[in-house]
Design a protein around this motif. Structure first.
Motif, PDB file in Angstrom:
ATOM      1  N   GLN A 646       0.831  -1.354  -0.091  1.00 20.39           N
ATOM      2  CA  GLN A 646      -0.160   0.080   0.066  1.00 20.39           C
ATOM      3  C   GLN A 646       0.786   1.164   0.029  1.00 20.39           C
ATOM      4  N   GLU A 647       1.934   1.418   0.789  1.00 21.27           N
ATOM      5  CA  GLU A 647       2.724   2.389   0.985  1.00 21.27           C
ATOM      6  C   GLU A 647       3.931   2.635   0.265  1.00 21.27           C
ATOM      7  N   LYS A 648       4.389   1.730  -0.198  1.00 15.43           N
ATOM      8  CA  LYS A 648       5.887   1.446  -0.865  1.00 15.43           C
ATOM      9  C   LYS A 648       6.950   2.148  -0.387  1.00 15.43           C
ATOM     10  N   PRO A 649       7.109   2.153   0.718  1.00 15.80           N
ATOM     11  CA  PRO A 649       8.090   2.809   1.629  1.00 15.80           C
ATOM     12  C   PRO A 649       9.454   2.452   0.857  1.00 15.80           C
ATOM     13  N   ILE A 650      10.516   3.064   1.679  1.00 17.20           N
ATOM     14  CA  ILE A 650      11.866   2.598   1.120  1.00 17.20           C
ATOM     15  C   ILE A 650      12.353   1.569   1.868  1.00 17.20           C
ATOM     16  N   GLU A 651      12.058   1.565   2.985  1.00 15.00           N
ATOM     17  CA  GLU A 651      12.272   0.375   3.806  1.00 15.00           C
ATOM     18  C   GLU A 651      11.690  -0.080   5.063  1.00 15.00           C
ATOM     19  N   VAL A 652      11.331  -1.209   5.500  1.00 14.51           N
ATOM     20  CA  VAL A 652      10.675  -1.687   6.627  1.00 14.51           C
ATOM     21  C   VAL A 652      11.709  -2.786   7.324  1.00 14.51           C
ATOM     22  N   GLU A 653      11.594  -2.521   8.587  1.00  9.41           N
ATOM     23  CA  GLU A 653      12.292  -3.698   9.276  1.00  9.41           C
ATOM     24  C   GLU A 653      11.793  -3.919  10.682  1.00  9.41           C
ATOM     25  N   VAL A 654      11.485  -5.189  11.001  1.00  9.64           N
ATOM     26  CA  VAL A 654      11.107  -5.664  12.201  1.00  9.64           C
ATOM     27  C   VAL A 654      12.215  -6.642  12.842  1.00  9.64           C
ATOM     28  N   ALA A 666       6.018  -8.021  17.037  1.00  5.42           N
ATOM     29  CA  ALA A 666       7.025  -6.984  16.743  1.00  5.42           C
ATOM     30  C   ALA A 666       7.521  -6.621  17.916  1.00  5.42           C
ATOM     31  N   ALA A 667       8.881  -6.722  18.398  1.00  4.37           N
ATOM     32  CA  ALA A 667       9.653  -6.126  19.529  1.00  4.37           C
ATOM     33  C   ALA A 667      10.060  -4.906  19.079  1.00  4.37           C
ATOM     34  N   ASP A 668      10.342  -4.826  17.883  1.00  5.28           N
ATOM     35  CA  ASP A 668      10.918  -3.277  17.256  1.00  5.28           C
ATOM     36  C   ASP A 668      10.573  -3.017  16.034  1.00  5.28           C
ATOM     37  N   ALA A 669      10.578  -2.015  15.445  1.00  3.15           N
ATOM     38  CA  ALA A 669      10.322  -1.770  14.134  1.00  3.15           C
ATOM     39  C   ALA A 669      10.855  -0.429  13.660  1.00  3.15           C
ATOM     40  N   LEU A 670      11.154  -0.483  12.407  1.00  5.35           N
ATOM     41  CA  LEU A 670      11.779   0.609  11.761  1.00  5.35           C
ATOM     42  C   LEU A 670      10.882   0.831  10.290  1.00  5.35           C
ATOM     43  N   ILE A 671      10.660   2.250  10.208  1.00  2.00           N
ATOM     44  CA  ILE A 671       9.937   2.407   8.598  1.00  2.00           C
ATOM     45  C   ILE A 671      10.810   3.611   8.001  1.00  2.00           C
ATOM     46  N   ILE A 672      11.327   3.451   6.890  1.00  5.15           N
ATOM     47  CA  ILE A 672      11.616   4.740   6.369  1.00  5.15           C
ATOM     48  C   ILE A 672      10.694   4.896   4.926  1.00  5.15           C
TER      49      ILE A 672
END
Length: 677
Positions: A646-654, A666-672
């Motif tokens: 849906q969003e087409k981000p640069i990066e997602v990390e869990v 998910a204990a930690d998450a990053l979205i760029i």
């Protein structure tokens, strides 16, 4: 008729330009015995390669199918424009100095735009390329030596490098080559379009691509689909590296994905085998030409030397190749053929007791082949034909042919050295339907590639195209989790605070034990901004005072974790969105245990990928530990995919995804995200 048919399979060839290169094109056409019309245009020269030139295109007696344009870059544009006007089938643009030279000549890109405008819909290959060799029809638009000969059928090769192309034609491995095409800088016609046109030729059995980059992702997907439809395997040798997949430096995902992860995942997704060396590339194509894709990488090895058996065993280390142990039935049959003095194993050293006994060798080779075995390889190095005789070696060839017919399983002959497989022997074996393999390590690579093609991903959905390539903005951990939770990802109970009083209230709201995290830091653990297993509000406030932060996230402590995974997605502008799954938490760097796929994926593909990881043993309940809920893990990955789609981000990390017996959290998450979002 396809767009490239006249150019690739011409009945008439025209050379424009009578310099050394143009003359050599004519000589190569004559040498290979091109049966169609052969013309040359030059305004002033007398005979060229025995042919009298026409002074202009207007004087030609007909319209050429394929044209080798061997003039300078400025004149090339004018010639191409005139060829379009007369309805020519297509052109090889030999000249350089176009876009590939833009770094040295600012006018190169402009000239390429002019060339494309002049060509219009007429296909051109290049510029800056040697052209093509069609050994199936004896048509060569090629300005240099080559080592090929006319064939009835064979593999097709495409490369950007003209020198590599020449080298490939000089192989003496018995590989029949039907086409060689150099793509140059692919100004108009790319690898995928050329590949599809070659696959359409029924005489082409397999396709080899030596490439630097994929280019048109959509066209490459079409190439993979056509190959699968026609049952013609593709082998890729990718060279060069790119930093496209390393878009973010603050996460583990970009590092794990690496520069080639997107390409590797693309090839696997499209059912293309990937080689790592030129020798392995050629051996894989030869195996695929003779035998086709293998159902597995399980093989049987047979040699009359213990040293060779050991080398074969060692050559498989680090590859997908394995040697199934012998069954009781196999052992009984081998004992009957070999007698009591031979140790029975796979790889097998059958000694020299049966050397020269064709029936015994047939029985031995046949006994080694069972339902588990995808390919049998008999190690056999031939003596030098100029100094030795090899009549006894023919008995081995006969035994292999008989064993292959008897079992219905492919059995090949493998020389430990390229030099010990004479080319005439290799060609004879190919004609008999026996694959001649050269080099043990190269053979293991070829087997792995041939098995890889069968085991390819079967997802039918189109690859998720990348979004923009603008700079990114990192969301806070809390905001990232909220965004992913909206798509179904489970996250811990949490609250945010910025004061001691707020921390105490947040802690009591979340409940104990809990985790305290400082916000605003890329690598919180390394900065001392994570405190675990806090049991009361006082401990929470004390931990916060020791952190270099002003804003805090208080979270529920998950205590029933079986294993930790990393789940990440990186946008690769060349290949799409690369999903990486691997060992998470502190094990990410220690184990280097990860696998990459292209989105979209389905539950079955995720499950297969998880099973390929070493950490899957923990997920499955290692040494009596609880089994992680696999369905919950798969659902977590699908939730992340839903957000990315849906969003087409640069990066997602869990990282980590805490895998528990009942859930995956998910204990930690990053979205760029992209700035444009």
């Amino acid at each position: 008729m396809g767009r490239l048919d006249r150019l690739l399979r011409p009945r008439s060839i025209l050379v424009v330009g009578g310099g050394t290169w143009g003359r050599d094109v004519l000589l190569q056409c004559q040498k290979i015995g091109f049966a169609g019309d052969l013309w040359v245009v030059h305004p002033t020269k007398g005979k060229i390669a025995g042919l009298r030139p026409f002074r202009s295109l207007a004087e030609l007696p007909g319209v050429p199918d394929a044209v080798f344009v061997g003039v300078n870059r400025n004149a090339t544009i004018d010639v191409v424009r005139d060829l379009v006007g007369m309805g020519a089938g297509g052109a090889i643009c030999f000249a350089s100095g176009f876009r590939e030279a833009a770094g040295e000549d600012a006018g190169g890109a402009h000239l390429q735009a002019e060339l494309l405008a002049a060509a219009g819909d007429m296909p051109i290959i290049g510029p800056n390329c040697y052209g093509l060799l069609n050994y199936a029809d004896g048509a060569t638009l090629w300005p240099d030596q080559h080592g090929g000969v006319p064939v009835d059928n064979g593999v097709a090769l495409i490369t950007q490098s003209s020198n590599i192309a020449i080298n490939l034609t000089m192989q003496t491995r018995g590989l029949p080559i039907a086409y060689v095409v150099t793509a140059g800088n692919q100004a108009q016609t790319g690898f995928a379009e050329i590949g599809m046109a070659l696959l359409d030729d029924p005489r082409v059995t397999a396709l080899g691509l030596h490439i630097e980059g994929v280019g048109d992702l959509h066209a490459f997907q079409k190439l993979g689909a056509l190959a699968k439809q026609k049952g013609k395997p593709i082998v890729v040798l990718k060279v060069g590296t790119s930093e496209q997949a390393r878009r973010a430096t603050m996460s583990h995902t970009a590092s794990l994905a690496g520069s080639d992860a997107g390409a590797n995942a693309l090839f696997a997704r499209l059912g293309m085998g990937q080689a790592t060396s030129l020798s392995g590339f050629l051996e894989a194509l030869k195996l695929l030409h003779v035998v086709g894709p293998l159902p597995s990488a399980q093989i049987a090895s047979m040699s009359c030397s213990g040293g060779e058996a050991s080398l074969m065993a060692d050559a498989a280390v680090g590859t997908d190749v394995s040697y199934p142990p012998l069954t009781a039935d196999q052992q009984a049959r081998l004992r009957s053929a070999l007698g009591p003095m031979v140790a029975l194993a796979n790889p097998l050293d059958y000694h020299t007791y049966i050397w020269g006994d064709e029936d015994a060798m047939t029985a031995t080779f046949g006994a080694m082949m069972d339902d588990r075995t995808a390919l049998g390889l008999v190690v056999l190095d031939f003596p030098r034909p100029d100094r030795c005789t090899s009549e006894a070696w023919d008995l081995v060839i006969n035994a292999v042919a008989r064993a292959q017919k008897l079992t219905g399983k492919p059995v090949g002959l493998l020389s430990s050295l390229v030099e010990t497989m004479p080319e005439d022997v290799a060609q004879r074996l190919v004609a008999m339907g026996i694959v001649p393999m050269c080099g043990m390590v190269e053979a293991m690579e070829a087997v792995s590639v041939a098995a890889m093609i069968v085991q390819a991903d079967t997802i039918a959905a189109s690859i998720l195209a990348p979004g923009g390539d603008d700079d990114g903005i990192a969301l806070s951990e809390a905001d990232a989790k909220q965004a992913l939770a909206a798509h179904g990802l489970q996250t811990p109970r949490s609250a945010r605070a910025a004061t001691p009083e707020g921390l105490a209230d947040a802690a009591n709201k979340v409940g104990f034990p809990l985790v305290l995290k400082g916000e605003g830091l890329a690598h919180k653990t390394e900065a001392g901004a994570v405190a675990l297993n806090l049991a009361d509000a006082e401990a929470v406030v004390a931990a916060a005072q020791a952190m270099p932060c002003q804003q805090f996230l208080v979270e529920q402590m998950i205590t029933d974790t079986t294993a930790e995974l990393l789940i990440g997605v990186v946008q690769d502008p060349a290949h799409g969105f690369v999903l990486t799954m691997g060992a998470g938490g502190v094990l990410t760097e220690l184990l280097e245990d990860s696998v990459s796929l292209l989105l979209p994926v389905d539950a079955a593909a995720i499950d297969r990928a998880l099973a390929s990881l070493r950490i899957d043993r923990l997920l499955s309940g290692y040494r009596g530990a609880p089994v992680a809920n696999r369905t919950a893990i798969i659902d977590a990955v699908l939730a992340i995919q839903s957000y990315v789609t849906q969003e087409k981000p640069i990066e997602v990390e869990v990282n980590p995804l805490l895998c528990c017996p009942e859930r995956a959290v998910a204990a930690d998450a990053l979205i760029i995200t992209r700035k444009s979002q």
